[in-house]
Motif scaffolding. Structure first.
Motif, short mmCIF file in Angstrom:
data_model
loop_
_atom_site.label_atom_id
_atom_site.label_comp_id
_atom_site.label_asym_id
_atom_site.label_seq_id
_atom_site.Cartn_x
_atom_site.Cartn_y
_atom_site.Cartn_z
N VAL A 50 0.86 -1.18 0.00
CA VAL A 50 0.00 0.00 0.00
C VAL A 50 0.90 1.23 0.00
O VAL A 50 1.71 1.42 0.91
N LEU A 51 0.75 2.05 -1.03
CA LEU A 51 1.60 3.23 -1.19
C LEU A 51 0.78 4.50 -1.00
O LEU A 51 -0.35 4.61 -1.50
N THR A 52 1.35 5.44 -0.28
CA THR A 52 0.73 6.75 -0.08
C THR A 52 1.57 7.76 -0.83
O THR A 52 2.72 8.04 -0.46
N ILE A 53 1.02 8.31 -1.93
CA ILE A 53 1.76 9.19 -2.83
C ILE A 53 1.11 10.55 -2.90
O ILE A 53 -0.11 10.65 -3.14
N ARG A 54 1.90 11.59 -2.69
CA ARG A 54 1.38 12.95 -2.77
C ARG A 54 1.31 13.39 -4.23
O ARG A 54 1.98 12.82 -5.09
N GLU A 55 0.49 14.39 -4.52
CA GLU A 55 0.27 14.80 -5.90
C GLU A 55 1.54 15.28 -6.59
O GLU A 55 1.63 15.23 -7.82
N ASP A 56 2.56 15.70 -5.81
CA ASP A 56 3.83 16.11 -6.41
C ASP A 56 4.81 14.94 -6.48
O ASP A 56 6.01 15.14 -6.59
N LEU A 57 4.26 13.70 -6.42
CA LEU A 57 4.99 12.46 -6.63
C LEU A 57 5.93 12.10 -5.49
O LEU A 57 6.88 11.33 -5.66
N ILE A 58 5.67 12.63 -4.31
CA ILE A 58 6.44 12.27 -3.13
C ILE A 58 5.82 11.02 -2.49
O ILE A 58 4.62 11.00 -2.19
N LEU A 59 6.64 9.98 -2.31
CA LEU A 59 6.17 8.76 -1.64
C LEU A 59 6.24 8.99 -0.13
O LEU A 59 7.31 8.98 0.46
N LEU B 8 7.68 1.74 5.35
CA LEU B 8 8.62 2.80 4.99
C LEU B 8 7.90 4.13 5.12
O LEU B 8 6.80 4.31 4.59
N LYS B 9 8.51 5.07 5.84
CA LYS B 9 7.86 6.35 6.07
C LYS B 9 8.82 7.50 5.81
O LYS B 9 9.98 7.46 6.24
N ALA B 10 8.33 8.53 5.09
CA ALA B 10 9.14 9.72 4.84
C ALA B 10 9.20 10.58 6.10
O ALA B 10 8.16 10.89 6.68
N GLU C 210 4.58 7.16 2.25
CA GLU C 210 4.58 5.93 3.04
C GLU C 210 4.37 4.73 2.13
O GLU C 210 3.71 4.82 1.09
N GLN C 211 4.97 3.60 2.52
CA GLN C 211 4.78 2.35 1.80
C GLN C 211 4.72 1.22 2.81
O GLN C 211 5.65 1.04 3.61
N SER C 212 3.62 0.47 2.80
CA SER C 212 3.41 -0.62 3.75
C SER C 212 3.48 -1.95 3.02
O SER C 212 2.92 -2.10 1.93
N THR D 214 14.19 13.33 1.68
CA THR D 214 15.61 13.39 2.02
C THR D 214 15.97 12.48 3.20
O THR D 214 17.14 12.19 3.42
N ARG D 215 14.96 12.05 3.96
CA ARG D 215 15.21 11.10 5.04
C ARG D 215 13.99 10.21 5.20
O ARG D 215 12.86 10.70 5.27
N GLN D 216 14.22 8.91 5.20
CA GLN D 216 13.12 7.97 5.34
C GLN D 216 13.54 6.83 6.26
O GLN D 216 14.72 6.51 6.39
N ARG D 217 12.53 6.22 6.90
CA ARG D 217 12.81 5.15 7.86
C ARG D 217 11.96 3.92 7.54
O ARG D 217 10.76 4.02 7.33
N MET D 218 12.64 2.75 7.54
CA MET D 218 11.96 1.46 7.39
C MET D 218 11.91 0.82 8.77
O MET D 218 12.94 0.63 9.42
N THR D 219 10.68 0.47 9.20
CA THR D 219 10.49 -0.07 10.54
C THR D 219 9.79 -1.42 10.49
O THR D 219 8.85 -1.61 9.71
N LYS D 220 10.26 -2.35 11.32
CA LYS D 220 9.59 -3.64 11.45
C LYS D 220 8.37 -3.47 12.34
O LYS D 220 8.47 -2.88 13.43
N ILE D 221 7.24 -4.01 11.93
CA ILE D 221 6.01 -3.84 12.71
C ILE D 221 6.06 -4.63 14.01
O ILE D 221 5.63 -4.14 15.05
N ASP D 222 6.60 -5.85 13.97
CA ASP D 222 6.64 -6.67 15.19
C ASP D 222 7.82 -6.33 16.09
O ASP D 222 7.93 -6.86 17.19
N ALA D 223 8.72 -5.44 15.62
CA ALA D 223 9.86 -5.02 16.44
C ALA D 223 10.15 -3.55 16.15
O ALA D 223 11.13 -3.21 15.48
N PRO D 224 9.29 -2.65 16.60
CA PRO D 224 9.43 -1.22 16.26
C PRO D 224 10.73 -0.60 16.73
O PRO D 224 11.11 0.47 16.24
#
Length: 310
Positions: free
Chosen positions: A228-237, A253-255, A239-241, A268-278
């Protein structure tokens, strides 16, 4: 007092219709037709009924009849040209229609990836892998050319080995991080190996945001059940689940920061987080990025990888 009146009706299985009419236009109709404003508003409202048949006037007249008005048919029919003439110069606002009508979710995903990759790009990044009892940082330089060529070189710490990642390994972890090889290389296989559906829209910092569900095709060699991708109208991603085959959310993955680099606005900075181990996560910080630059094709050859000149 409002200067604009929004008149609209929504019908089951129909596209909502909205017309913005200035108050002075309604008052002009009141004088021209010698009718109460209430009747004018309901007549305009009737005109917004989606036209599935050839007799649009009958629908409008039926609407007036339901209001138990005493307006005669010939009076309404005579008013119609005046109504349409006044409404003709008023374009339908672009944001009044559902985005599903105007947005192709597949193209939006494709454009977002191309916005991030560019025709070609050269960038420097820092990756931080965080675990509860340790943390490791590495600096990298990355090149892309088109949608096929991608090279990532770890500058520190020195690795002193060349790894050519086949497509079957693109889903595996990148050097022990929470990013996969596909994530780091900014691969675009999600475009053609998935089907895409627009789930909803919202707003972020005054911009429209699209939530898209991407489900892999039966023959696609991927590990995820859906994304599931959350994309802004200016093509900024934003969030991606990532969900597994049992529809369980595995990682996200969250911006975190958005800024301008290389002449375009990017994450310019994004974080990938494990759901079962935040408490376990990996951050990617973009230190510099240049787009649409000339990249020597020999850069991606095995000879250059073993004896780099850049």
């Amino acid at each position: 007092m409002r200067n604009v009146i929004d008149i609209g009706r929504t019908h089951p299985f129909e596209v909502p219709t909205l017309i913005s009419v200035s108050l002075c236009q309604i008052q002009l109709l009141e004088r021209e037709l010698n009718l109460p404003i209430t009747y004018i508003v309901f007549a305009l409202q009737a005109l917004t009924i989606p036209d599935r048949s050839s007799d649009r006037l009958a629908k409008a007249h039926m609407q007036l009849g339901n209001m138990h008005t005493t307006i005669k048919s010939n009076l309404f029919l005579g008013a119609l040209p005046v109504l349409m003439l006044l409404l003709a110069p008023l374009p339908l606002p672009a944001n009044s229609l559902p985005t599903a009508v105007t947005v192709d979710p597949r193209e939006l995903v494709k454009d977002a990836i191309e916005h991030w990759r560019g025709v070609s790009s050269v960038g420097e990044m820092t990756m931080t892998i965080h675990r509860p009892d340790w943390e490791r940082t590495m600096s990298m330089r990355a090149w892309t050319q088109g949608n096929k060529e991608s090279l990532v070189r770890v500058n520190s710490p020195k690795v002193n080995r060349v790894i050519k990642v086949p497509s079957s390994m693109m889903g595996q972890s990148w050097m022990g991080s929470d990013f996969s090889n596909k994530d780091v290389s900014r691969a675009d296989d999600i475009v053609d190996q998935y089907t895409h559906t627009l789930l909803e829209t919202s707003e972020h910092e005054g911009k429209t945001v699209y939530v898209i569900q991407s489900v892999p095709l039966e023959e696609a060699a991927v590990v995820w059940g859906r994304e599931v991708l959350t994309i802004r109208e200016d093509l900024i991603l934003l969030e991606q689940s990532y969900y597994d085959q049992d529809n369980q959310l595995v990682k996200r993955l969250k911006a975190l920061d958005i800024g301008e680099m290389g002449g375009r606005v990017i994450v310019t900075r994004q974080r990938m987080t494990k759901i079962d181990a935040p408490q376990e996560w990996t951050e990617m910080q973009v230190n510099s990025m240049n787009y649409d630059v000339e990249v020597d094709g020999s850069l991606f050859t095995l000879a250059n990888l073993r004896n780099p000149r850049n």
